[in-house]
Design a protein around this motif. Structure first.
Motif, PDB file in Angstrom:
ATOM      1  N   LYS A 164       0.842  -1.199   0.000  1.00 14.16           N
ATOM      2  CA  LYS A 164       0.000   0.000   0.000  1.00 14.16           C
ATOM      3  C   LYS A 164       0.880   1.253   0.000  1.00 14.16           C
ATOM      4  O   LYS A 164       1.968   1.238   0.559  1.00 14.16           O
ATOM      5  CB  LYS A 164      -0.769  -0.038   1.331  1.00 14.16           C
ATOM      6  N   LEU A 165       0.389   2.307  -0.623  1.00 16.20           N
ATOM      7  CA  LEU A 165       1.158   3.559  -0.644  1.00 16.20           C
ATOM      8  C   LEU A 165       1.351   4.101   0.773  1.00 16.20           C
ATOM      9  O   LEU A 165       0.441   4.031   1.607  1.00 16.20           O
ATOM     10  CB  LEU A 165       0.411   4.612  -1.460  1.00 16.20           C
ATOM     11  N   ALA A 166       2.510   4.683   1.003  1.00 20.28           N
ATOM     12  CA  ALA A 166       2.780   5.300   2.308  1.00 20.28           C
ATOM     13  C   ALA A 166       2.082   6.659   2.366  1.00 20.28           C
ATOM     14  O   ALA A 166       1.739   7.229   1.322  1.00 20.28           O
ATOM     15  CB  ALA A 166       4.289   5.475   2.465  1.00 20.28           C
ATOM     16  N   PRO A 167       1.872   7.209   3.577  1.00 15.70           N
ATOM     17  CA  PRO A 167       1.244   8.531   3.684  1.00 15.70           C
ATOM     18  C   PRO A 167       1.978   9.570   2.824  1.00 15.70           C
ATOM     19  O   PRO A 167       3.201   9.509   2.697  1.00 15.70           O
ATOM     20  CB  PRO A 167       1.385   8.864   5.176  1.00 15.70           C
ATOM     21  N   TRP A 168       1.214  10.489   2.277  1.00 13.93           N
ATOM     22  CA  TRP A 168       1.709  11.582   1.430  1.00 13.93           C
ATOM     23  C   TRP A 168       2.200  11.136   0.056  1.00 13.93           C
ATOM     24  O   TRP A 168       2.748  11.933  -0.695  1.00 13.93           O
ATOM     25  CB  TRP A 168       2.833  12.385   2.104  1.00 13.93           C
ATOM     26  N   THR A 169       2.098   9.854  -0.259  1.00 14.47           N
ATOM     27  CA  THR A 169       2.407   9.459  -1.637  1.00 14.47           C
ATOM     28  C   THR A 169       1.092   9.105  -2.312  1.00 14.47           C
ATOM     29  O   THR A 169       0.113   8.762  -1.649  1.00 14.47           O
ATOM     30  CB  THR A 169       3.365   8.259  -1.716  1.00 14.47           C
ATOM     31  N   SER A 170       1.060   9.222  -3.631  1.00 18.19           N
ATOM     32  CA  SER A 170      -0.184   8.935  -4.341  1.00 18.19           C
ATOM     33  C   SER A 170       0.120   8.391  -5.728  1.00 18.19           C
ATOM     34  O   SER A 170       1.279   8.171  -6.089  1.00 18.19           O
ATOM     35  CB  SER A 170      -1.055  10.193  -4.401  1.00 18.19           C
ATOM     36  N   ALA A 171      -0.969   8.181  -6.488  1.00 22.19           N
ATOM     37  CA  ALA A 171      -0.835   7.552  -7.803  1.00 22.19           C
ATOM     38  C   ALA A 171       0.202   8.251  -8.683  1.00 22.19           C
ATOM     39  O   ALA A 171       0.918   7.613  -9.449  1.00 22.19           O
ATOM     40  CB  ALA A 171      -2.198   7.554  -8.496  1.00 22.19           C
ATOM     41  N   LYS A 172       0.292   9.576  -8.563  1.00 22.82           N
ATOM     42  CA  LYS A 172       1.239  10.317  -9.400  1.00 22.82           C
ATOM     43  C   LYS A 172       2.664   9.827  -9.129  1.00 22.82           C
ATOM     44  O   LYS A 172       3.484   9.730 -10.043  1.00 22.82           O
ATOM     45  CB  LYS A 172       1.116  11.814  -9.100  1.00 22.82           C
ATOM     46  N   ASP A 173       2.941   9.504  -7.871  1.00 20.63           N
ATOM     47  CA  ASP A 173       4.290   9.024  -7.536  1.00 20.63           C
ATOM     48  C   ASP A 173       4.555   7.648  -8.157  1.00 20.63           C
ATOM     49  O   ASP A 173       5.693   7.335  -8.500  1.00 20.63           O
ATOM     50  CB  ASP A 173       4.470   8.992  -6.015  1.00 20.63           C
ATOM     51  N   ILE A 174       3.480   6.863  -8.297  1.00 16.59           N
ATOM     52  CA  ILE A 174       3.671   5.541  -8.918  1.00 16.59           C
ATOM     53  C   ILE A 174       4.088   5.718 -10.377  1.00 16.59           C
ATOM     54  O   ILE A 174       5.072   5.145 -10.838  1.00 16.59           O
ATOM     55  CB  ILE A 174       2.382   4.681  -8.837  1.00 16.59           C
ATOM     56  N   ILE A 175       3.364   6.545 -11.095  1.00 17.75           N
ATOM     57  CA  ILE A 175       3.682   6.684 -12.524  1.00 17.75           C
ATOM     58  C   ILE A 175       5.000   7.455 -12.714  1.00 17.75           C
ATOM     59  O   ILE A 175       5.764   7.174 -13.649  1.00 17.75           O
ATOM     60  CB  ILE A 175       2.505   7.292 -13.342  1.00 17.75           C
ATOM     61  N   LEU A 176       5.310   8.368 -11.805  1.00 14.67           N
ATOM     62  CA  LEU A 176       6.618   9.038 -11.909  1.00 14.67           C
ATOM     63  C   LEU A 176       7.745   8.021 -11.671  1.00 14.67           C
ATOM     64  O   LEU A 176       8.786   8.059 -12.336  1.00 14.67           O
ATOM     65  CB  LEU A 176       6.723  10.204 -10.926  1.00 14.67           C
ATOM     66  N   GLU A 177       7.499   7.081 -10.759  1.00 12.35           N
ATOM     67  CA  GLU A 177       8.507   6.034 -10.520  1.00 12.35           C
ATOM     68  C   GLU A 177       8.657   5.157 -11.779  1.00 12.35           C
ATOM     69  O   GLU A 177       9.769   4.809 -12.179  1.00 12.35           O
ATOM     70  CB  GLU A 177       8.079   5.193  -9.298  1.00 12.35           C
ATOM     71  N   VAL A 178       7.528   4.832 -12.401  1.00 15.28           N
ATOM     72  CA  VAL A 178       7.599   4.034 -13.633  1.00 15.28           C
ATOM     73  C   VAL A 178       8.390   4.808 -14.703  1.00 15.28           C
ATOM     74  O   VAL A 178       9.228   4.248 -15.407  1.00 15.28           O
ATOM     75  CB  VAL A 178       6.182   3.657 -14.145  1.00 15.28           C
ATOM     76  N   LEU A 179       8.138   6.106 -14.785  1.00 14.70           N
ATOM     77  CA  LEU A 179       8.872   6.925 -15.765  1.00 14.70           C
ATOM     78  C   LEU A 179      10.359   6.980 -15.448  1.00 14.70           C
ATOM     79  O   LEU A 179      11.200   6.987 -16.348  1.00 14.70           O
ATOM     80  CB  LEU A 179       8.295   8.343 -15.802  1.00 14.70           C
TER      81      LEU A 179
END
Ligand code: MIC
Ligand code: SF4
Length: 644
Positions: A164-179
């Motif tokens: 599960k995402l940690a506090p203050w992280t969100s979907a945008k961080d997932i796709i930025l990580e993929v990028l």
């Protein structure tokens, strides 16, 4: 052997070809969408094809890009689209109803169906398990007419999201990580599928943020399974009846696997001027911020907006920051108003914009000279904001809202407790801003304003194709470089002769003039040439200037298709060293071009002679039989006409 999610959908829609990576397949398209900046051209082309009524299950035309009406041009285009769609059986989403991708996933997308959109972020609907692909307007026009859509069968990538995402992280961080992992060229020729136990914690709007920005990987599309989360979302939209379960088979085979442990992700930020220049927010914390823009098709859902409102509540926007917020749709806007969250945004000092693309495409809110602007958008390409000297950073809505208060790039963990927001059980459904097409098309008069000019159509390929090297470019040239879009140029999307005067000017101001002086010629590009938007204008403007071919190290998918659709040769260097050898204004000639193009179908190189320096070099023209036909005919329209 089992199938992946997208292989299942492709199989269900397959019209021709074999589902083997690298082979050309054609599929049936169930739904299409257009937006106004590419739509005017798409409908002009649809009219040129001459099919009276669309043959899709559903086609929707959105007005969301060109909503700044600083002259008559945009409003004229809106009227044209409203009348042409009414005549031909297409629904019309009025300006004010929202950004195409946000509205489409809320109100129209169907799991398991295919969607073709004249916008590169069409994959947003992959968030509900739809095979949603971005394409040029001409391809969408053909699909509206019931024609097949051709793609090169992509490779399959599975990204497994764990925990599960940690506090203050969100979907945008997932796709930025993929990028960060895959880069802006990493998805070319691939479909990205998401899997893993992390999915159950990701709502549909969060999934849509991820599939939306898969466009920045260059991927053909991205897709999530259609599961209970999808069902709950569709139920809340009063559309549970369109839900079906779609998931990959246990034994599906993927060409590439990536695993991300969501619990370890940190808030991320993409630095100027590419979405893959990703670092942690912490690494660059402290940089002073001049502007924050929250919205765009990536992060404008109710879910995102509620988080932003919760962060802003009780604060005042920093005196040195201009905060602009554009809710993604009328539904989002309305619900924000009703629950009071809008009042929290207004009280904090946010400048509320209409539900449209706005700042994302440079339609207003261009920041000041040398500004630092934090945006929740998907693209931070050079000059796209309308201010070339500005530095645009891409972030999540949370990071954006926090920076709007503190006035500097801030790791939100240093700000306080994260907002806790839940999805509503039901959304406020009201489709009164979608106009149904006329039941009596003969009554509808299509209104064409003076801004609508005929678009250029190529001629059949000559036996000798010659011309000078008119420009030599580096890697990752975007369609924003090739055909810039901003508040001054977007109103002319239906006026290619005017637009052509700005073609490639962010790279070289003299390019249009040089192209005209030399009667056209060649563009030389690096790797991933033409990434970004689906805008056909990035092929039409060069065509208007007499460009006969682009020789590049590699091409982005949609742009390459757009070049072929317009009869411009997309050649890649067989030996990348030949890129270095070519000089500006070298005179090139392709002899026996027609025969060479025909032979390219079976893998033969196309020989280009450099007359100036006196040598030949080999290029690759990776085309199918059908694409060969298009190049010989001088583009898809001629090709279609020849065959009908
Ligand atoms: C974009 O984000 O660049 C656009 C504007 O939505 C484009 C379409 C266009 O150029 O009109 C896209 O992504 O396809
Ligand atoms: Fe509109 Fe920006 Fe999304 Fe393109 S990326 S559709 S301009 S909001």
């Amino acid at each position: 052997m089992g199938y992946t999610i997208s292989q299942k959908i492709i199989k269900d829609h397959l019209l021709s070809g074999e589902m083997k990576a690298g082979e050309e397949v054609s599929i049936r398209i169930d739904q299409t969408l257009t937006q106004d900046s590419t739509g005017t051209m798409a409908y002009l082309q649809f009219e040129a094809i001459g099919v009276p009524r669309v043959k899709t299950k559903l086609s929707v035309a959105y007005i969301d890009h060109n909503t700044l009406q600083t002259g008559f041009e945009n409003a004229d285009d809106h009227k044209y689209i409203q009348t042409v769609t009414s005549k031909h059986g297409i629904r019309f989403s009025r300006p004010g109803n929202g950004v195409c991708h946000q509205v489409h996933i809320e109100r129209f997308g169907v799991p398991g169906q295919t969607l073709l959109g004249s916008d590169s972020h069409t994959p947003t609907c992959g968030g509900i398990g739809m095979l949603a692909i971005g394409a040029g307007g001409l391809d969408v026009a053909v699909a509206m007419g019931g024609g097949p859509y051709y793609i090169t069968m992509p490779k399959m990538v599975r990204i497994t999201l764990k925990n599960k995402l940690a506090p203050w992280t969100s979907a945008k961080d997932i796709i930025l990580e993929v990028l960060r992992i895959m880069t802006v060229k990493g998805g070319v020729g691939k479909i990205i599928e998401y899997a893993g136990d992390g999915l159950e914690f990701l709502t549909v709007p969060e999934r849509a943020t991820i599939t939306n920005m898969g466009a920045e990987l260059g991927a053909t599309t991205s897709i999530f399974p259609s599961d209970d989360v999808t069902k709950a979302f569709l139920k809340a939209q009063d559309r549970e009846d369109v839900w079906t379960e779609i998931k990959a088979d246990e034994d599906a085979v993927y060409d590439e696997e990536i695993e991300i442990d969501l619990s370890t992700l940190k808030p991320l930020i993409a630095k100027p001027h590419m979405p893959d220049q990703v670092v942690t927010v912490k690494e660059i914390a402290g940089i002073k911020v001049d502007q924050v823009c929250i919205g765009s098709c990536t992060n404008s859902s109710l879910f995102d907006m509620l988080k932003v409102a919760a962060i802003l509540k009780g604060h005042t926007v920093n005196p040195d920051v201009s905060l602009a917020i554009a809710p993604g749709s009328k539904q989002v806007f309305n619900m924000l108003a009703e629950c009071g969250a809008l009042a929290d945004m207004i009280a904090a000092g946010a400048r509320i914009l209409e539900c449209a693309c706005g700042p994302c495409i440079g339609m207003g809110q261009s920041p000041k000279t040398d500004a630092v602007s934090l945006r929740t958008n998907n693209r931070n390409f050079y000059a796209r904001s309308g201010t070339a000297s500005a530095s645009i950073y891409l972030v999540s809505p949370e990071v954006a809202a926090v920076a709007a208060i503190t006035g500097v790039i801030t790791d939100p963990a240093d700000f306080g407790e994260p907002p806790v927001v839940t999805m509503p059980d039901s959304f406020k459904v009201n489709d009164n801003m979608v106009i149904m097409p006329s039941e009596d098309p003969s009554e509808v008069e299509v209104v064409r304003g003076p801004n609508i000019k005929p678009f250029p159509v190529n001629t059949a390929l000559k036996d000798e194709v010659d011309g000078k090297v008119l420009i030599k470019l580096e890697d990752n040239i975007t369609t924003d470089h090739i055909m810039p879009s901003n508040s001054k140029l977007l109103p002319f999307r239906s006026n290619v002769p005017h637009l052509a005067n700005f073609c490639l000017t962010p790279c070289d101001e003299k390019f249009p003039e040089r192209a005209k002086e030399n009667g056209g010629g060649f563009i030389v590009g690096g790797a991933n040439y033409g990434q970004g938007s689906s805008r056909e204008h990035a092929a039409l403007a060069p065509l208007q200037l007499g460009i006969k071919g682009v020789i590049a190290v590699s091409f982005a998918r949609i742009h390459m298709a757009n070049l072929i659709n317009n009869g411009i040769l997309p050649l890649t260097f067989k030996d990348a060293a030949d890129y270095d050898k070519l000089g500006m204004l070298d005179e090139l000639i392709i002899r026996d071009a027609r025969a060479q193009v025909e032979a390219a179908v079976s893998g033969k190189p196309v020989i280009v002679t450099n007359k100036t320096q006196g040598y030949d070099f080999e290029t690759v023209l990776a085309i199918s039989e059908r694409q060969c036909g298009m190049l010989l005919a001088g583009g898809l329209l001629n090709y279609t006409r020849e065959r009908s």
